[in-house]
Enzyme design. Structure first.
Site, PDB file in Angstrom:
ATOM      1  N   TRP A 193       0.866  -1.180   0.000  1.00 33.96           N
ATOM      2  CA  TRP A 193       0.000   0.000   0.000  1.00 33.96           C
ATOM      3  C   TRP A 193       0.902   1.229   0.000  1.00 33.96           C
ATOM      4  O   TRP A 193       1.805   1.338   0.818  1.00 33.96           O
ATOM      5  CB  TRP A 193      -0.857  -0.042   1.273  1.00 33.96           C
ATOM      6  CG  TRP A 193      -1.822   1.062   1.418  1.00 33.96           C
ATOM      7  CD1 TRP A 193      -2.641   1.583   0.443  1.00 33.96           C
ATOM      8  CD2 TRP A 193      -2.096   1.807   2.604  1.00 33.96           C
ATOM      9  NE1 TRP A 193      -3.402   2.593   0.982  1.00 33.96           N
ATOM     10  CE2 TRP A 193      -3.094   2.757   2.291  1.00 33.96           C
ATOM     11  CE3 TRP A 193      -1.609   1.767   3.916  1.00 33.96           C
ATOM     12  CZ2 TRP A 193      -3.610   3.649   3.233  1.00 33.96           C
ATOM     13  CZ3 TRP A 193      -2.121   2.662   4.845  1.00 33.96           C
ATOM     14  CH2 TRP A 193      -3.106   3.589   4.508  1.00 33.96           C
ATOM     15  N   ASP A 275       0.400  -4.688   9.883  1.00 36.76           N
ATOM     16  CA  ASP A 275      -0.665  -3.791   9.464  1.00 36.76           C
ATOM     17  C   ASP A 275      -1.895  -4.678   9.303  1.00 36.76           C
ATOM     18  O   ASP A 275      -1.943  -5.536   8.430  1.00 36.76           O
ATOM     19  CB  ASP A 275      -0.308  -3.110   8.134  1.00 36.76           C
ATOM     20  CG  ASP A 275      -1.363  -2.113   7.694  1.00 36.76           C
ATOM     21  OD1 ASP A 275      -1.114  -1.363   6.722  1.00 36.76           O
ATOM     22  OD2 ASP A 275      -2.457  -2.076   8.305  1.00 36.76           O
ATOM     23  N   LYS A 311     -12.741  -1.009   7.492  1.00 34.88           N
ATOM     24  CA  LYS A 311     -13.387  -1.981   6.605  1.00 34.88           C
ATOM     25  C   LYS A 311     -14.309  -2.919   7.366  1.00 34.88           C
ATOM     26  O   LYS A 311     -15.442  -3.148   6.963  1.00 34.88           O
ATOM     27  CB  LYS A 311     -12.342  -2.817   5.847  1.00 34.88           C
ATOM     28  CG  LYS A 311     -11.130  -2.073   5.343  1.00 34.88           C
ATOM     29  CD  LYS A 311     -11.436  -1.159   4.175  1.00 34.88           C
ATOM     30  CE  LYS A 311     -10.189  -0.662   3.497  1.00 34.88           C
ATOM     31  NZ  LYS A 311      -9.375   0.259   4.313  1.00 34.88           N
TER      32      LYS A 311
END
Lengths: 465, 411
Positions: A193, A275, A311
């Site tokens: 990312w 992460d 999310k």
């Protein structure tokens, strides 16, 4: 007395115009010395009227900063008038009607919160809402975590996963591997990312490297390359690991592969910074998605885990995140957290409450927790369905190449393996928007557009080599 | 595998705040009073929350069209718009010329952080920031983190027991060219018009970069527009500056971290460039700001009826503060407390200097269980009908007990 709707006439200074008789000076500034702004004119008009050159801006040297690619993609998609258009670059969950979805448990809990007359809106503590912090870390590490039992964990409520990464990165730059050692190598996966680079760079790290991850040829994990990079990394290097549902490839190490990774990291004293943005969202099972983090804890590692609830709670814009710290003992964690408090103080001072309240209320109530798990499974299941459906259509069409990676990958994203030229074709000719890397968001697929997308990919692959 | 912790050498950070509150909470005396709360309190000893806020929160919670989609990096556009209008006035030429705007941030602190990062990269001038002691913990720490030198200045004259905005002349005359000066709470500044014109000239000549901080618009006069007259003057004089706007106090919503960093530039192009840079800093810190607080404020400020209701609540609170000031002064007068207490009613806003010595403050804390910081700066809204007599009597006692030459003077 002047107010917003009845402004006083403008009072130009005698030195500017010299002609008008000024009203008598007013002693106390607070009593309308200057009145409201005139409706027209103002500084620029005055300068122009006097035929003067505009003074140059003190900001004249400031250039336009580069925008983020994915935002441009979304903007282009929005402006596209073609009715067949599909957005496979979006970073959020969508229903089968391509709509955002507010989780039913979130709706229920936010009503409950709004009904609470006695809710105190004072500042949260610097480290955040206590009930949120403990529950969030518990979700990541597991109810029976030895680290929790031994009271050697800490939590910092943060502004989403980004905020958690930033707090952790700032701390590591200041206090890890020496004091203010900005040269400690930080390894991020290739690809990763984009924000990972940005966050660690902004925190002051000067040596950000990549480790092998995606094998384009075999469309899977390059474990050999990864382990080799870890062998070669200087001791105490920091490794940013994706806890599950790797972004952008959707390719995770298997448990056996994680064991190998952990073994090398232990031997080389490498620091694991997880992460975790998709816990529950990847497989539909909270514990399964947390397996890697928990394994590392059980192996005695000290680690950080940046958690995002954007999310899995669908709370994207309330910025709910948590940095979980696991240390050797409680005293170490205490000192670490005391320094993190100072770091937070100069970042955002203290975090916002709403999202944390929603998550804390949900996680601490058995009824809501069950409902949440069901909601998360709903999302994960739809994605799994879209994966299966896309793959079967591509194979049915006889699309050249292999497509099993579509169902073997996990989470929101899939690295299709499409080339940059094929991606361009899809965007320009077929109005299907995805990133140049070939990454698609499975949430952008629906039962209504599956056929069109599959057919378009077939076209792209056969027409463009 | 027994190894040493990688955190072994991390020192424990000393706790800089919260001692006073800790001591207060541990105190078992039934008369104890805490006069240092950050937030605006009501007479019932709970934080003030204008009724229009929970009403709006309820409405938003039941809005079926509401989703939680990511905001852009710079936050909610509609919120930035109403915040800008609130700050510079709806009819500001800067708005017409499209050269004022900003970024929705994590409260006032987030705004200061973004500004400090921007100034670190782009300010063409010495890394020097002038600020008041009360701003040391907010602006000071953040600017220091960015490598700036902090220099303090204060308006409060403990000898005259008065606030003298004219001290800005000294600051600006002695500051190096292009220094940064933080102007905290401009609504409370008092200077005759001629002196403002002169001050602005000096600031222009020395190219001082002004960084306004508006922590609670509306809390000075009760009218948000009146509070920003000085700031608007600087806009009209063609100054380019930053302003950090905090909405916590004005709406009672401290925990939702609602703020804005507003930039006033000379051109739209410059504004866009500035915004893009601020976006990039936000991207790697919080990605985008939290939505709820901004949606509440936007709803209230955009709806004429709600806006009026809010302003009315605000005026009510400010009137109460002014009334409390009068009462405190009157009670001290009736008790025959030595010294002048005019400064109680001459200051404005939520916080004021009590104007007593450090020893007298200590007497209040240790003997009378009235908790004020050593600076003597206290929160007027913590005084209510239940405790005002006790407080006035205690101040009287402290002055009489520790009455030596210069006893009003803090060291």
């Amino acid at each position: 007395m002047a107010d917003r709707d009845n402004p006083l006439p403008p009072k130009p200074s005698a030195q500017r115009l010299g002609r008008e008789k000024l009203p008598p000076p007013v002693k106390d500034f607070r009593i309308d010395a200057f009145g409201a702004q005139p409706r027209t004119g103002g500084f620029r008009a005055l300068v122009a009227a006097l035929g003067l050159a505009m003074p140059s801006s003190i900001f004249a040297d400031v250039p336009q900063a580069q925008p983020v690619l994915v935002f441009k993609l979304t903007a282009d998609f929005r402006e596209d008038p073609d009715p067949r258009k599909v957005n496979l670059g979006v970073g959020a969950y969508r229903t089968d009607d391509c709509q955002p979805w507010v989780l039913p448990v979130v709706r229920k809990v936010e009503h409950q919160i709004a009904r609470n007359d006695a809710l105190n809106h004072e500042y949260l503590p610097i480290l955040g809402l206590p009930e949120f912090r403990s529950n969030a870390s518990r979700i990541a590490l597991g109810d029976d975590s030895p680290a929790i039992k031994e009271k050697r964990i800490g939590s910092v409520q943060s502004l989403g996963g980004t905020g958690a990464l930033r707090v952790g990165a700032e701390f590591l730059r200041k206090w890890y591997n020496g004091t203010n050692n900005a040269a400690t190598p930080v390894y991020v996966s290739s690809p990763t990312w984009e924000n990972h680079n940005g966050v660690f760079g902004a925190a002051g790290f000067t040596d950000i490297r990549t480790y092998h991850y995606w094998d384009a040829a075999k469309r899977g994990l390059d474990l050999q390359g990864l382990l080799q990079d870890m062998e070669n990394a200087p001791e105490f290097s920091i490794f940013v690991l994706h806890a599950c549902a790797h972004n952008p490839t959707g390719t995770d190490p298997t448990p056996e592969q994680w064991e190998k990774i952990a073994s090398v990291m232990k031997r080389r004293f490498l620091f694991p910074f997880f992460d975790s943005a998709y816990q529950g969202f990847a497989s539909g099972d909270l514990d399964r998605d947390a397996w890697a983090v928990r394994y590392f804890v059980s192996e005695g590692f000290e680690l950080f885990c940046a958690q995002s609830f954007s999310k899995n709670f669908g709370l994207y814009n309330e910025r709910v995140g948590n940095l979980t710290v696991v240390g050797k003992d409680g005293d170490n964690v205490l000192r670490v957290l005391s320094q993190m408090e100072k770091i937070v103080r100069v970042l955002w001072s203290n975090p916002p409450a709403q999202g944390a309240r929603i998550v804390a209320t949900t996680l601490s109530s058995p009824e809501h927790f069950t409902m949440w798990k069901e909601n998360v499974k709903t999302m994960a299941d739809r994605i799994l369905l879209m994966r299966a459906e896309l793959r079967s259509r591509l194979e049915a069409l006889g699309t050249p190449g292999t497509w099993n990676h579509i169902t073997e990958q996990i989470g929101m994203f899939s690295f299709t393996g499409l080339t940059a030229k094929q991606v361009e074709y899809l965007i320009n000719e077929k109005h299907i928007y995805l990133l140049p890397s070939g990454r698609i968001n499975m949430c952008g697929l629906t039962t209504k557009n599956l056929d069109y997308v599959a057919a378009s990919i077939y076209e792209a692959v056969t027409k463009i080599q | 595998m027994p190894t040493l912790s990688v955190f072994l050498d991390v020192p424990l950070a000393p706790k800089t705040r919260g001692r006073l509150l800790d001591d207060f909470q541990k105190d078992e005396n039934p008369n104890k009073v805490y006069l240092a709360y950050e937030v605006c309190m009501t007479g019932n000893e709970v934080p003030w929350l204008p009724p229009v806020v929970p009403k709006t929160l309820m409405k938003l919670a039941h809005d079926p069209s509401q989703s939680y989609e990511y905001l852009p990096e710079h936050g909610l556009e509609a919120f930035i718009h109403v915040a800008t209008e609130l700050l510079v006035g709806r009819h500001s030429p800067a708005i017409v010329e499209n050269r004022v705007g900003g970024v929705h941030t994590i409260g006032g602190s987030g705004a200061i952080r973004l500004a400090a990062m921007f100034l670190k990269d782009w300010h063409r001038g010495p890394r020097v920031v002038y600020l008041q002691p009360s701003q040391k913990e907010q602006h000071g720490f953040i600017f220091q983190e960015m490598g700036f030198i902090i220099r303090e200045y204060t308006f409060w004259d403990p000898y005259q027991l008065a606030s003298d905005t004219g001290k800005l002349f000294d600051v600006v005359e002695h500051a190096p060219e292009r220094s940064i000066v933080v102007l905290y709470n401009p609504g409370s500044f008092i200077l005759p018009r001629k002196r403002w014109i002169k001050l602005a000239k000096v600031m222009k000549r020395k190219q001082i970069f002004l960084f306004f901080d508006v922590p609670d618009q509306g809390f000075i006069s009760g009218d948000p527009d009146r509070d920003n007259k000085i700031l608007r003057y600087f806009v009209s004089q063609g100054f380019e500056f930053f302003c950090s706007q905090c909405f916590s106090n004005s709406f009672g919503l401290y925990d939702e971290r609602i703020g804005c960093l507003i930039a006033v530039a000379l051109s739209n192009e410059a504004l866009l460039h500035i915004r893009s840079q601020l976006d990039s800093y936000a991207r790697y810190m919080w990605c985008s700001p939290p939505a709820l607080g901004s949606r509440v404020i936007t709803t209230i400020l955009s709806n004429p009826a709600l806006r009026v209701e809010w302003k009315k609540s605000l005026r009510g609170v400010v009137e109460n503060i002014m009334l409390t000031r009068e009462k405190v002064k009157e009670k001290l007068r009736l008790l025959g407390t030595p010294g002048s207490w005019e400064h109680i009613t001459e200051q404005d806003g939520m916080h004021s200097f009590l104007g007593i010595s450090v020893d007298q403050v200590d007497y209040l804390v240790t003997k009378k269980h009235i908790y004020i910081p050593k600076t003597g700066q206290f929160n007027l809204t913590c005084i209510n009908n239940q405790n005002i007599d006790y407080i006035a009597q205690s101040i009287n006692e402290a002055i009489l007990a520790i009455d030596s030459p210069g006893s009003h003077l803090p060291r």
